[in-house]
Design an enzyme around this catalytic site. Structure first.
Site, PDB file in Angstrom:
ATOM      1  N   HIS B  53       0.814  -1.223   0.000  1.00 38.26           N
ATOM      2  CA  HIS B  53       0.000   0.000   0.000  1.00 38.26           C
ATOM      3  C   HIS B  53       0.842   1.265   0.000  1.00 38.26           C
ATOM      4  O   HIS B  53       0.302   2.347  -0.189  1.00 38.26           O
ATOM      5  CB  HIS B  53      -0.973  -0.005   1.180  1.00 38.26           C
ATOM      6  CG  HIS B  53      -0.341   0.327   2.497  1.00 38.26           C
ATOM      7  ND1 HIS B  53       0.236  -0.609   3.309  1.00 38.26           N
ATOM      8  CD2 HIS B  53      -0.198   1.503   3.141  1.00 38.26           C
ATOM      9  CE1 HIS B  53       0.702  -0.021   4.397  1.00 38.26           C
ATOM     10  NE2 HIS B  53       0.449   1.256   4.316  1.00 38.26           N
ATOM     11  N   ASP B  82      -0.519  -7.665   1.492  1.00 38.30           N
ATOM     12  CA  ASP B  82       0.026  -6.309   1.463  1.00 38.30           C
ATOM     13  C   ASP B  82       1.544  -6.309   1.330  1.00 38.30           C
ATOM     14  O   ASP B  82       2.238  -5.596   2.052  1.00 38.30           O
ATOM     15  CB  ASP B  82      -0.407  -5.515   2.705  1.00 38.30           C
ATOM     16  CG  ASP B  82      -0.161  -4.024   2.519  1.00 38.30           C
ATOM     17  OD1 ASP B  82      -0.148  -3.577   1.360  1.00 38.30           O
ATOM     18  OD2 ASP B  82       0.037  -3.331   3.519  1.00 38.30           O
ATOM     19  N   SER B 157       5.400   1.187   7.835  1.00 38.95           N
ATOM     20  CA  SER B 157       4.914   0.076   7.013  1.00 38.95           C
ATOM     21  C   SER B 157       6.011  -0.415   6.085  1.00 38.95           C
ATOM     22  O   SER B 157       6.698   0.379   5.452  1.00 38.95           O
ATOM     23  CB  SER B 157       3.707   0.516   6.189  1.00 38.95           C
ATOM     24  OG  SER B 157       2.562   0.550   6.982  1.00 38.95           O
TER      25      SER B 157
END
Lengths: 193, 333
Positions: B53, B82, B157
């Site tokens: 993402h 992801d 992330s």
């Protein structure tokens, strides 16, 4: 004694050693935050705690003393107070640049008015903050130790009991920032000259 | 004792910093969106694994721990875990060391990130839970995930979760279900391997809806083995591999290509990877008898952007993958 118990005991000993250096700073309007005895009779705290009027400092022993504001640097959010007599001892200072990311740090203060609370975390890294003062950009220490309003002005210490920063910006849940101790040292030097 | 105790704390602190330094050596900045850059880790000499993402544009800039910059291209992505794999155009990246031991609840861990030029960022916590299979909003399936109480700063992330020796236990992401999660490193590495080979992860598709049911002793006798549970088929999609293979509603699926199947997670795990497109033998109980049916496993199609409930929006709207509750008003789409 197992390892976790030994760590517990060591942390207890560390807190016991440094906690007499931490004071409460009352600003005369009923608000209070933390402060740190930097050297005998000199207390360092956050500039945003101060208010016009008289300030009081309450020592670890419970004794209340009047305090005189001798220096303020709003850009780095630090202020220096002088006590009427040389109370306390000088605290050892660690150059924050020598602190590697991931080192354990201990924060002391009075979060939400809870007197003398400790929180443990690691030094998370540096953040750059833009200021409106002459410095323009400030490097601040970030930690994941939980800080809350009331921690402002309290010390951030390494595991050797040396101060590396002064807790300042309590942004919220997950972000806690501290002003590097070398800036505090410079401010104390400047006002005591 | 006091001095000794103090040394213990200093040693612990230094060991922690050492672990951060080890993990940080293979943690890079991934600048592929207009907002704050995110983090990635070295998977192979020229491959960087990151969160899917955070890759929002074609030009990807990688900044190595020593400050050198590299450009990269995305060679594969797997939205259901992801993860995205990037190939660095020139030079090489340091490879992340992975932990041999399984993660345990209560273990001390550090999350690392390198979202900007200020250098490595770290935060400390413990593993709070190791969760079983999780259905992600992308129509995906995460067979195992790690929950921690570590503070995930913005830009974490794609960064590693490391143990106190600096070895990776997982890859952090907060783009999967809205809360920060860690994808276990073995799963992440397996996905990365598939992405390196063919740019996507193939997941098998049967077209059945199932429910785990207990097996009676008589049924276990039919199977010739002790197996507590099987999967009751409660629905079959028309034209699906299962329908073509002759499965019927009411069958109890008990085995997949010689391996016992006791719950939906078992079946999902068996449907990953190699089996796609192959004929497999399904063992079912139909009434009193045990049958072996041959089914050619299909490939599951990834949900298209507009099908990904509750995510709405898409490139057409100028922003991507914004989470919206289903009761959000029409003008917020």
């Amino acid at each position: 004694m197992g390892l976790p118990a030994a760590v517990d005991a060591a942390l207890g000993a560390l807190v016991e050693q440094v906690i007499p250096c931490v004071v409460q700073v009352w600003n005369g309007r009923g608000g209070f935050g933390a402060g740190l005895i930097w050297r005998p009779g000199i207390v360092i705290t956050s500039a945003h705690l101060l208010a016009p009027g008289a300030h009081r400092v309450i020592l670890w022993t419970g004794e209340a003393l009047p305090a005189e504001v001798v220096g303020v640097d709003a850009e780095i959010d630090l202020a220096v107070l002088r006590l009427p007599r040389p109370e306390g001892q000088a605290i050892p200072v660690r150059e924050p640049g020598t602190l590697p990311v991931g080192s354990l740090v201990l924060a002391l203060g009075h979060p939400w008015g809870d007197r003398y609370a400790a929180s443990l975390g690691v030094f998370s890294g540096w953040v750059l903050a833009r200021t409106r003062g002459p410095r323009g950009i400030l490097r601040l220490l970030r930690t994941d130790a939980i800080l809350a309003p009331g921690n402002s002005g309290g010390p951030l210490l390494d595991m050797g009991g040396r101060v590396v920063g002064i807790s300042t910006m309590v942004v919220g849940g997950d972000q806690s920032l501290a002003v590097p101790a070398d800036l505090a040292e410079a401010l104390v030097q400047k006002v005591s000259r | 004792m006091d001095r000794e105790a103090r040394n213990l704390l200093v040693a612990l602190s230094e060991a922690m910093a050492e672990a951060v330094a080890r993990g940080a050596a293979a943690t890079v900045t991934v600048d592929a969106r207009d907002r704050l850059p995110a983090t990635g880790v070295g998977y192979a000499a020229d491959l960087v694994l990151t969160a899917d993402h955070v890759v929002e544009r074609e030009e990807i800039r990688i900044v190595l721990p020593d400050g050198r910059e590299r450009s990269a291209v995305r060679i594969g992505r797997d939205p259901s875990t992801d993860l995205a794999l990037l190939r660095v155009m020139e030079g090489s990246v340091p490879i992340l060391e992975i932990a041999e031991r399984e993660p345990r609840v209560g273990q001390l861990v550090l999350a690392l990130g390198r979202p900007g030029a200020e250098g490595i960022q770290a935060s400390l916590g413990v593993i709070s839970a190791i969760g079983g299979a999780l259905r992600t909003p992308w129509g995906g399936w995460l067979e195992r995930y790690i929950r921690t109480d570590v503070t995930m700063y913005p830009g974490f992330s794609g960064g590693p979760l490391i143990d106190t020796e600096g070895r990776a236990l997982g890859i952090n992401t907060s783009g999967l279900v809205g809360i920060p999660l860690t994808i276990p490193i073995r799963l992440a590495w397996r996905v990365a391997e598939a992405l390196a080979q063919e740019g996507r992860v193939r997941r098998g598709y049967l077209g059945v809806r199932t429910q785990a049911v207990p097996l009676a002793p008589a049924q276990q006798e039919r199977l010739g083995r002790a197996q507590g549970r099987g999967l009751l088929i409660v629905g079959i999609e028309e034209g699906s591999p299962a329908a073509q293979g002759g499965l019927r509603v009411g069958d109890i699926l008990t085995g997949f290509h010689g391996q016992p199947v006791e719950d939906p997670e078992d079946l999902q795990a068996r449907l990953m990877g190699e089996v796609v497109g192959r004929a497999v033998e399904l063992e079912v109980l139909r009434g009193e008898e045990r049958r072996i049916l041959t089914v050619v496993v299909g490939e599951r199609r990834e949900a298209r952007e507009e099908e990904r409930w509750p995510f709405r929006g898409g490139p057409r709207w100028g922003f991507r993958r914004r989470w919206m509750p289903p009761w959000a008003p029409w003008w917020s789409r």
